[in-house]
Design a protein around this motif. Sequence first.
Motif, mmCIF file in Angstrom:
data_model
loop_
_atom_site.group_PDB
_atom_site.id
_atom_site.type_symbol
_atom_site.label_atom_id
_atom_site.label_comp_id
_atom_site.label_asym_id
_atom_site.label_seq_id
_atom_site.Cartn_x
_atom_site.Cartn_y
_atom_site.Cartn_z
ATOM 1 N N ALA A 1 46.796 47.528 37.135
ATOM 2 C CA ALA A 1 47.922 47.519 38.069
ATOM 3 C C ALA A 1 47.493 48.003 39.442
ATOM 4 N N LEU A 2 46.621 48.999 39.495
ATOM 5 C CA LEU A 2 46.138 49.488 40.782
ATOM 6 C C LEU A 2 45.356 48.387 41.508
ATOM 7 N N LEU A 3 44.431 47.758 40.800
ATOM 8 C CA LEU A 3 43.589 46.739 41.441
ATOM 9 C C LEU A 3 44.405 45.529 41.878
ATOM 10 N N TYR A 4 45.307 45.074 41.015
ATOM 11 C CA TYR A 4 46.059 43.864 41.335
ATOM 12 C C TYR A 4 47.271 44.166 42.218
ATOM 13 N N GLY A 5 48.038 45.183 41.841
ATOM 14 C CA GLY A 5 49.264 45.458 42.574
ATOM 15 C C GLY A 5 49.043 46.005 43.962
ATOM 16 N N ARG A 6 47.965 46.779 44.160
ATOM 17 C CA ARG A 6 47.747 47.403 45.463
ATOM 18 C C ARG A 6 46.651 46.718 46.277
ATOM 19 N N LEU A 7 45.659 46.124 45.599
ATOM 20 C CA LEU A 7 44.555 45.482 46.316
ATOM 21 C C LEU A 7 44.532 43.964 46.170
ATOM 22 N N GLY A 8 45.318 43.434 45.234
ATOM 23 C CA GLY A 8 45.333 41.998 45.015
ATOM 24 C C GLY A 8 44.101 41.472 44.309
ATOM 25 N N LEU A 9 43.392 42.328 43.567
ATOM 26 C CA LEU A 9 42.161 41.941 42.873
ATOM 27 C C LEU A 9 42.459 41.669 41.405
ATOM 28 N N VAL A 10 41.992 40.530 40.913
ATOM 29 C CA VAL A 10 42.189 40.143 39.528
ATOM 30 C C VAL A 10 40.937 40.535 38.740
ATOM 31 N N SER A 11 41.052 41.597 37.952
ATOM 32 C CA SER A 11 39.931 42.089 37.150
ATOM 33 C C SER A 11 40.194 41.785 35.684
ATOM 34 N N LEU A 12 39.278 41.075 35.035
ATOM 35 C CA LEU A 12 39.417 40.705 33.630
ATOM 36 C C LEU A 12 38.340 41.383 32.777
ATOM 37 N N SER B 1 37.492 37.515 45.653
ATOM 38 C CA SER B 1 38.912 37.738 45.369
ATOM 39 C C SER B 1 39.463 36.507 44.668
ATOM 40 N N GLY B 2 40.684 36.637 44.191
ATOM 41 C CA GLY B 2 41.349 35.502 43.584
ATOM 42 C C GLY B 2 40.642 34.978 42.348
ATOM 43 N N LEU B 3 40.588 33.644 42.246
ATOM 44 C CA LEU B 3 40.013 32.986 41.077
ATOM 45 C C LEU B 3 38.533 33.297 40.933
ATOM 46 N N ASN B 4 37.807 33.383 42.058
ATOM 47 C CA ASN B 4 36.376 33.667 41.984
ATOM 48 C C ASN B 4 36.108 35.031 41.339
ATOM 49 N N LEU B 5 36.877 36.032 41.724
ATOM 50 C CA LEU B 5 36.703 37.362 41.150
ATOM 51 C C LEU B 5 37.091 37.359 39.671
ATOM 52 N N ALA B 6 38.157 36.640 39.330
ATOM 53 C CA ALA B 6 38.578 36.565 37.933
ATOM 54 C C ALA B 6 37.478 35.960 37.066
ATOM 55 N N ILE B 7 36.852 34.909 37.550
ATOM 56 C CA ILE B 7 35.787 34.261 36.775
ATOM 57 C C ILE B 7 34.588 35.179 36.618
ATOM 58 N N VAL B 8 34.192 35.845 37.703
ATOM 59 C CA VAL B 8 33.024 36.730 37.649
ATOM 60 C C VAL B 8 33.272 37.892 36.698
ATOM 61 N N THR B 9 34.441 38.526 36.798
ATOM 62 C CA THR B 9 34.723 39.663 35.915
ATOM 63 C C THR B 9 34.855 39.220 34.462
ATOM 64 N N LEU B 10 35.356 38.009 34.235
ATOM 65 C CA LEU B 10 35.427 37.499 32.865
ATOM 66 C C LEU B 10 34.029 37.242 32.309
ATOM 67 N N MET B 11 33.139 36.732 33.147
ATOM 68 C CA MET B 11 31.756 36.549 32.714
ATOM 69 C C MET B 11 31.091 37.885 32.411
ATOM 70 N N LEU B 12 31.358 38.892 33.216
ATOM 71 C CA LEU B 12 30.801 40.220 32.951
ATOM 72 C C LEU B 12 31.361 40.785 31.646
ATOM 73 N N ALA B 13 32.655 40.528 31.386
ATOM 74 C CA ALA B 13 33.235 40.965 30.119
ATOM 75 C C ALA B 13 32.551 40.279 28.945
ATOM 76 N N GLY B 14 32.226 39.001 29.103
ATOM 77 C CA GLY B 14 31.480 38.294 28.066
ATOM 78 C C GLY B 14 30.098 38.881 27.870
ATOM 79 N N ALA B 15 29.452 39.291 28.960
ATOM 80 C CA ALA B 15 28.123 39.908 28.853
ATOM 81 C C ALA B 15 28.205 41.239 28.106
#
Length: 346
Positions: A64-75, A125-139
């Motif tokens: 909520a902090l990352l998305y609600g206050r910074l607009g960052l999508v972290s997966l 930011s946006g979709l690019n950040l979501a994809i990168v963080t999802l890949m890191l989660a997979g790693a």
Amino acid sequence: MTAVPQRSSRIAVWRAEKLFTVRNVALAVALIALFTAGPLVLGAYWTRIVTVSMIFAIAAAGIALLYGRLGLVSLGQVSLIGVGGWITLRVGHATELPFELVLVVAAIGTGLIGVLVGLPALRLSGLNLAIVTLMLAGAFEVVFNVTGFPNGGDGFLGRAQGGVLQQPLPRPVLGTTDPDYFRYVLVVSILMFLVIALHLSNRPGRAWAAIRQSEAGALAAGIGTVRYRLWALAVVSATTGVAGGLLAANAGLLDPISFKASQSILLFATVLIGGAFSLLGAAIAGFLSQGLPPLLDAWGVNGNLIFVILGLGMIQAITTAPQGIAGQLKGLATRLRNRFTQGRSR
């Protein structure tokens, strides 16, 4: 000469009035009631479920902090929970430190790892950040499957091999039983929420809001966007590491299957549905992710139906309720208060 003391007294009175609002007092009373009577009312099974829900609410507050206050999508938050749990298990088995100090070590270690891992994606930011963080989660998922979680064995990984029995991590002294651990997790969760709330209500929160509104405008105002984004990553990663430590002590052992990348997507979806712009939304998200499936099972409904429910909830959150359930509850409370005030004025 007396102007400064008078001004200080007025500020003190204003802060006291702001602190002792009806909402804050009601919240304090509810938390005290939950602390004292929660396990008695919930029963043994639901005490364990709500304990895990509170742990995941800490990670949801970070999202909520990352998305609600910074607009960052972290997966990748569930992966950071795993990192915090790994550090807690390893340090807890290797040392005789009190559990509270082990939690501090887990927070610092997870905060550093979160910042280091997030550095490459810092300007995305946006979709690019979501994809990168999802890949890191997979790693991280692959790493957890390869290394496993420490269980009292020897070596750096702390894995028991062959016929050596696994050793669960002991719970803290103040939380040896399920009801006591429920209360322990409740107190730590409140502390983590306060840490995030203090950041949101002070200079970092204002800087994050300016960055979300316009990064170029924030730079023009002299705000170091890179520094404040790193700050946000550190705070979120550290608090999520504490959540991982609490989860590790809950059962004493962890399984890599609990930290799949898909779980991060699920947790992010529940944050959007619960409300990404308030800490109440994070608390609701914690229950939706961990409490709703067993609740459906208790009602005789297949727990996998949660994916359908969350899908519909996402559609509603995106189209008609961007503030989530928390925002709708706040709006309902406002309407009831206005109606009550109008009724009294008549």
